[in-house]
Design an enzyme around this catalytic site. Structure first.
Site, mmCIF file in Angstrom:
data_model
loop_
_atom_site.group_PDB
_atom_site.id
_atom_site.type_symbol
_atom_site.label_atom_id
_atom_site.label_comp_id
_atom_site.label_asym_id
_atom_site.label_seq_id
_atom_site.Cartn_x
_atom_site.Cartn_y
_atom_site.Cartn_z
ATOM 1 N N GLU A 225 0.854 -1.189 0.000
ATOM 2 C CA GLU A 225 0.000 0.000 0.000
ATOM 3 C C GLU A 225 0.888 1.236 0.000
ATOM 4 O OE1 GLU A 225 -3.367 2.283 2.750
ATOM 5 O OE2 GLU A 225 -2.158 0.645 3.564
ATOM 6 N N CYS A 229 3.425 9.770 -1.831
ATOM 7 C CA CYS A 229 4.305 9.838 -2.989
ATOM 8 C C CYS A 229 4.436 11.302 -3.382
ATOM 9 C CB CYS A 229 3.757 9.012 -4.151
ATOM 10 S SG CYS A 229 4.745 9.115 -5.661
ATOM 11 N N ALA A 230 5.667 11.816 -3.395
ATOM 12 C CA ALA A 230 5.863 13.232 -3.687
ATOM 13 C C ALA A 230 7.270 13.468 -4.201
ATOM 14 C CB ALA A 230 5.609 14.085 -2.443
ATOM 15 N N VAL A 237 8.845 18.423 -13.060
ATOM 16 C CA VAL A 237 8.920 18.609 -14.507
ATOM 17 C C VAL A 237 10.317 18.220 -15.034
ATOM 18 C CG1 VAL A 237 8.160 20.113 -16.394
ATOM 19 C CG2 VAL A 237 7.436 20.619 -14.094
ATOM 20 N N LYS A 238 10.984 17.324 -14.348
ATOM 21 C CA LYS A 238 12.276 16.801 -14.788
ATOM 22 C C LYS A 238 12.246 15.289 -14.981
ATOM 23 C CE LYS A 238 15.024 20.410 -12.503
ATOM 24 N NZ LYS A 238 16.133 20.692 -11.541
ATOM 25 N N TYR A 240 11.405 13.128 -12.636
ATOM 26 C CA TYR A 240 11.711 12.375 -11.419
ATOM 27 C C TYR A 240 10.510 11.574 -10.920
ATOM 28 C CZ TYR A 240 16.321 14.432 -10.758
ATOM 29 O OH TYR A 240 17.639 14.781 -10.912
ATOM 30 N N TYR A 267 -6.133 15.250 -7.646
ATOM 31 C CA TYR A 267 -4.949 15.829 -8.270
ATOM 32 C C TYR A 267 -3.925 14.770 -8.657
ATOM 33 C CZ TYR A 267 -6.841 20.163 -6.346
ATOM 34 O OH TYR A 267 -7.659 21.219 -6.038
ATOM 35 N N ILE A 269 -4.697 11.451 -9.587
ATOM 36 C CA ILE A 269 -5.209 10.370 -10.440
ATOM 37 C C ILE A 269 -4.490 10.365 -11.782
ATOM 38 C CG2 ILE A 269 -7.234 9.593 -11.723
ATOM 39 C CD1 ILE A 269 -8.949 10.371 -9.362
#
Length: 528
Positions: A225, A229-230, A237-238, A240, A267, A269
């Site tokens: 589970e 995630c961040a 925008v690279k 990653y 935001y 999905i």
């Protein structure tokens, strides 16, 4: 100085007569002249000397004897010993030492000056290196610093956990900070962290973290589970985000994880869809139900992790597959694409349509037949089904089927999620309920409905699914009786069906038809 050592094992007594008596003495004599470090030990004998010197020794010609006969026999024995000894050669590349310039043997020196007169293999050919496949191109993921962080009370991991907590709290402002800290520092949770490799001043501090995934694995159920995630705002925008998920998938394969499951807000999905997640959960609900927490306002999503895919080389894999397909296409059309056909006559289309055939064929079939009649189209591999599948009507039909399939699957999932539907989810065990088939001749249950929906051509509309649902309800009532607890579940299910199906589907005629067919139809629930 010795570089490559040759170990030749000759048992005693030797089965090779060529290595006995004067022949072996000749080998010893010539090896001693070439290398004082040579030492025969026997029996059994171990010949230890430099391999490159051995090649040169037995490539110079016959032995140093006066007899021509002994010269020929000794040369054959030496060639046989050198050729056969290659099977017992072991080189240690890691421990290889540099030799002096005088000991260096060039390729020209290793080549025999006089060709051998025997059938024994050349010793120089046995020493040639084997062809190795070309090396893989460098993997861009190898330059990304990443690590798995757990709360093991070590200083380094605690610093990184603090960095992960700060990252998640900053990038997920709607999530309570206390909740983030509790999960990140929980010893049952792990985190995959991306580390900053461009700024050495940030090493070994909480600012080193530029991205991370916090998860909890359930090895027994083979799923994990994802809690958070961040990626840092300065590193977005690279690419990653994709690299982080691909690295996580590769790590999951090592842990034996088969599925990822998470609750995504509106935001996130889109991001999870790009990473292979889907809203249609394929994992059996019994594997995760009761283990993960439900989140209000979140959408449950799932991702299957294929164990044999290298997720760090997806672009290369797709490019290789594309080249393979194009190669096969070109191989199949290598002849037809080089044939030049004459222009079509002006009356080509008119000659194809006759009054009789034009009345019996649709416009799509006419167009497909005209295309197949063009010289070269059939030779290129086109068929009638291929052309018909490209028509607008066929595409619209497939789209409608897919939409109906999704709607029906959604209805079954809604019913299955209700507490009172537990007895309707699986088929009745007729081994335990012996008389069930005497009452119900065609059992039906939610799992069977789901299989029929996945098959794609069973339910033509929602009426048919609702009819099966009502069969299930009515047969439960008939088998168990009105006073049974299972009948109460059936009543609750019937009321719930009225809320999720449109009113035109739940009309009295449809309900009556479903109830009338329950005597000969199937049912489930309450039998066990």
């Amino acid at each position: 100085m010795v570089r490559n050592i040759l170990f030749v094992f000759v048992p005693s007594p030797s089965p090779l007569s060529a290595l006995t008596g004067s022949c072996f003495a000749e080998i010893v004599n010539r090896c001693n002249n070439a290398s004082p470090a040579f030492t025969p030990v026997g029996p059994p004998f171990f010949l230890i000397m430099e391999w490159t010197r051995l090649v040169r020794i037995f490539s110079e010609g016959g032995p140093r004897t006066s007899s021509p006969a002994s010269s020929s026999s000794s040369s054959s024995a030496a060639a046989a010993a050198a050729g056969g000894g290659a099977d017992h050669t072991h080189t240690t590349a890691d421990d290889e030492l540099k030799s002096d310039n005088d000991d260096t043997i060039n390729d020209d020196d290793a080549t025999p000056s006089h060709p051998a007169t025997t059938n024994a293999p050349s010793p120089s050919s046995s020493s040639l290196p084997k062809k190795t496949p070309p090396p893989k191109p460098p993997n861009p993921y190898d330059t990304i610093r990443h690590t798995i962080v757990t709360n093991d009370n070590s200083r380094q991991n605690l610093i990184r956990l603090i960095g992960l907590k700060s990252l998640f709290a900053k990038q997920l402002p709607k999530m309570p900070k206390e909740y983030i800290a509790r999960l990140v520092f929980d010893k049952r949770h792990k985190s995959l962290a991306l580390l900053n490799s461009s700024d050495p001043e940030k090493r070994d501090c909480d600012e080193e973290i530029i991205g991370g995934i916090c998860y909890r694995a359930y090895p027994e159920m083979r799923f994990a589970e994802i809690a958070f995630c961040a990626v840092s705002a300065s590193q977005q925008v690279k690419g990653y985000g994709t690299k982080l998920m691909n690295l996580f998938k590769m790590h999951a394969v090592k842990e034996g994880i088969e599925y990822f499951i998470t609750y995504a807000d509106n935001y996130a999905i889109g991001y999870f869809k790009k990473q292979g997640f889907t809203k249609a959960v394929q994992m059996p609900k019994g594997r995760y139900q009761g283990l993960i927490k439900d989140y209000d306002g979140g959408t449950i999503m799932e991702c299957y992790v294929h164990p044999s895919i290298d997720f760090t080389r997806v672009p290369e894999t797709i490019a290789a597959q594309r080249q393979f397909i194009l190669k096969r296409i070109r191989a199949g059309t290598s002849k037809s694409d080089k044939v030049v056909h004459p222009p079509l006559p002006s009356d080509f289309a008119e000659n194809m349509d006759t009054p009789l055939t034009s009345m019996s064929r649709s416009s799509a079939n006419k167009a497909a037949e005209r295309a197949l009649a063009i010289p070269g189209v059939v030779d290129a591999g086109w068929t009638m089904s291929d052309l018909l599948s490209m028509t607008r009507g066929s595409k619209d039909s497939d789209q409608k089927k897919h939409q109906l399939k999704s709607e029906l699957m959604s209805l079954v999932n809604k019913v299955s999620d209700q507490q009172f539907s537990w007895c309707f989810r699986d088929p009745v065990n007729t081994d335990e309920v012996k008389d069930y088939l005497d009452v119900v001749s065609e059992p039906i249950d939610l799992r069977t409905m789901e299989k029929r929906i996945r098959k794609g051509d069973w339910y033509k509309n929602k009426y048919m699914l609702y009819s099966d649902m009502m069969k299930m309800v009515n047969n439960c009532k008939i088998y168990n009786g009105e006073s049974s607890t299972y009948s109460e579940y059936a009543v609750s299910l019937e009321k719930y069906l009225a809320t999720i199906f449109p009113k035109r589907v739940t009309s009295a005629d449809v309900v009556a038809a479903a109830a009338a067919s329950s005597d000969g139809g199937g049912g489930v629930g309450g039998g066990n």
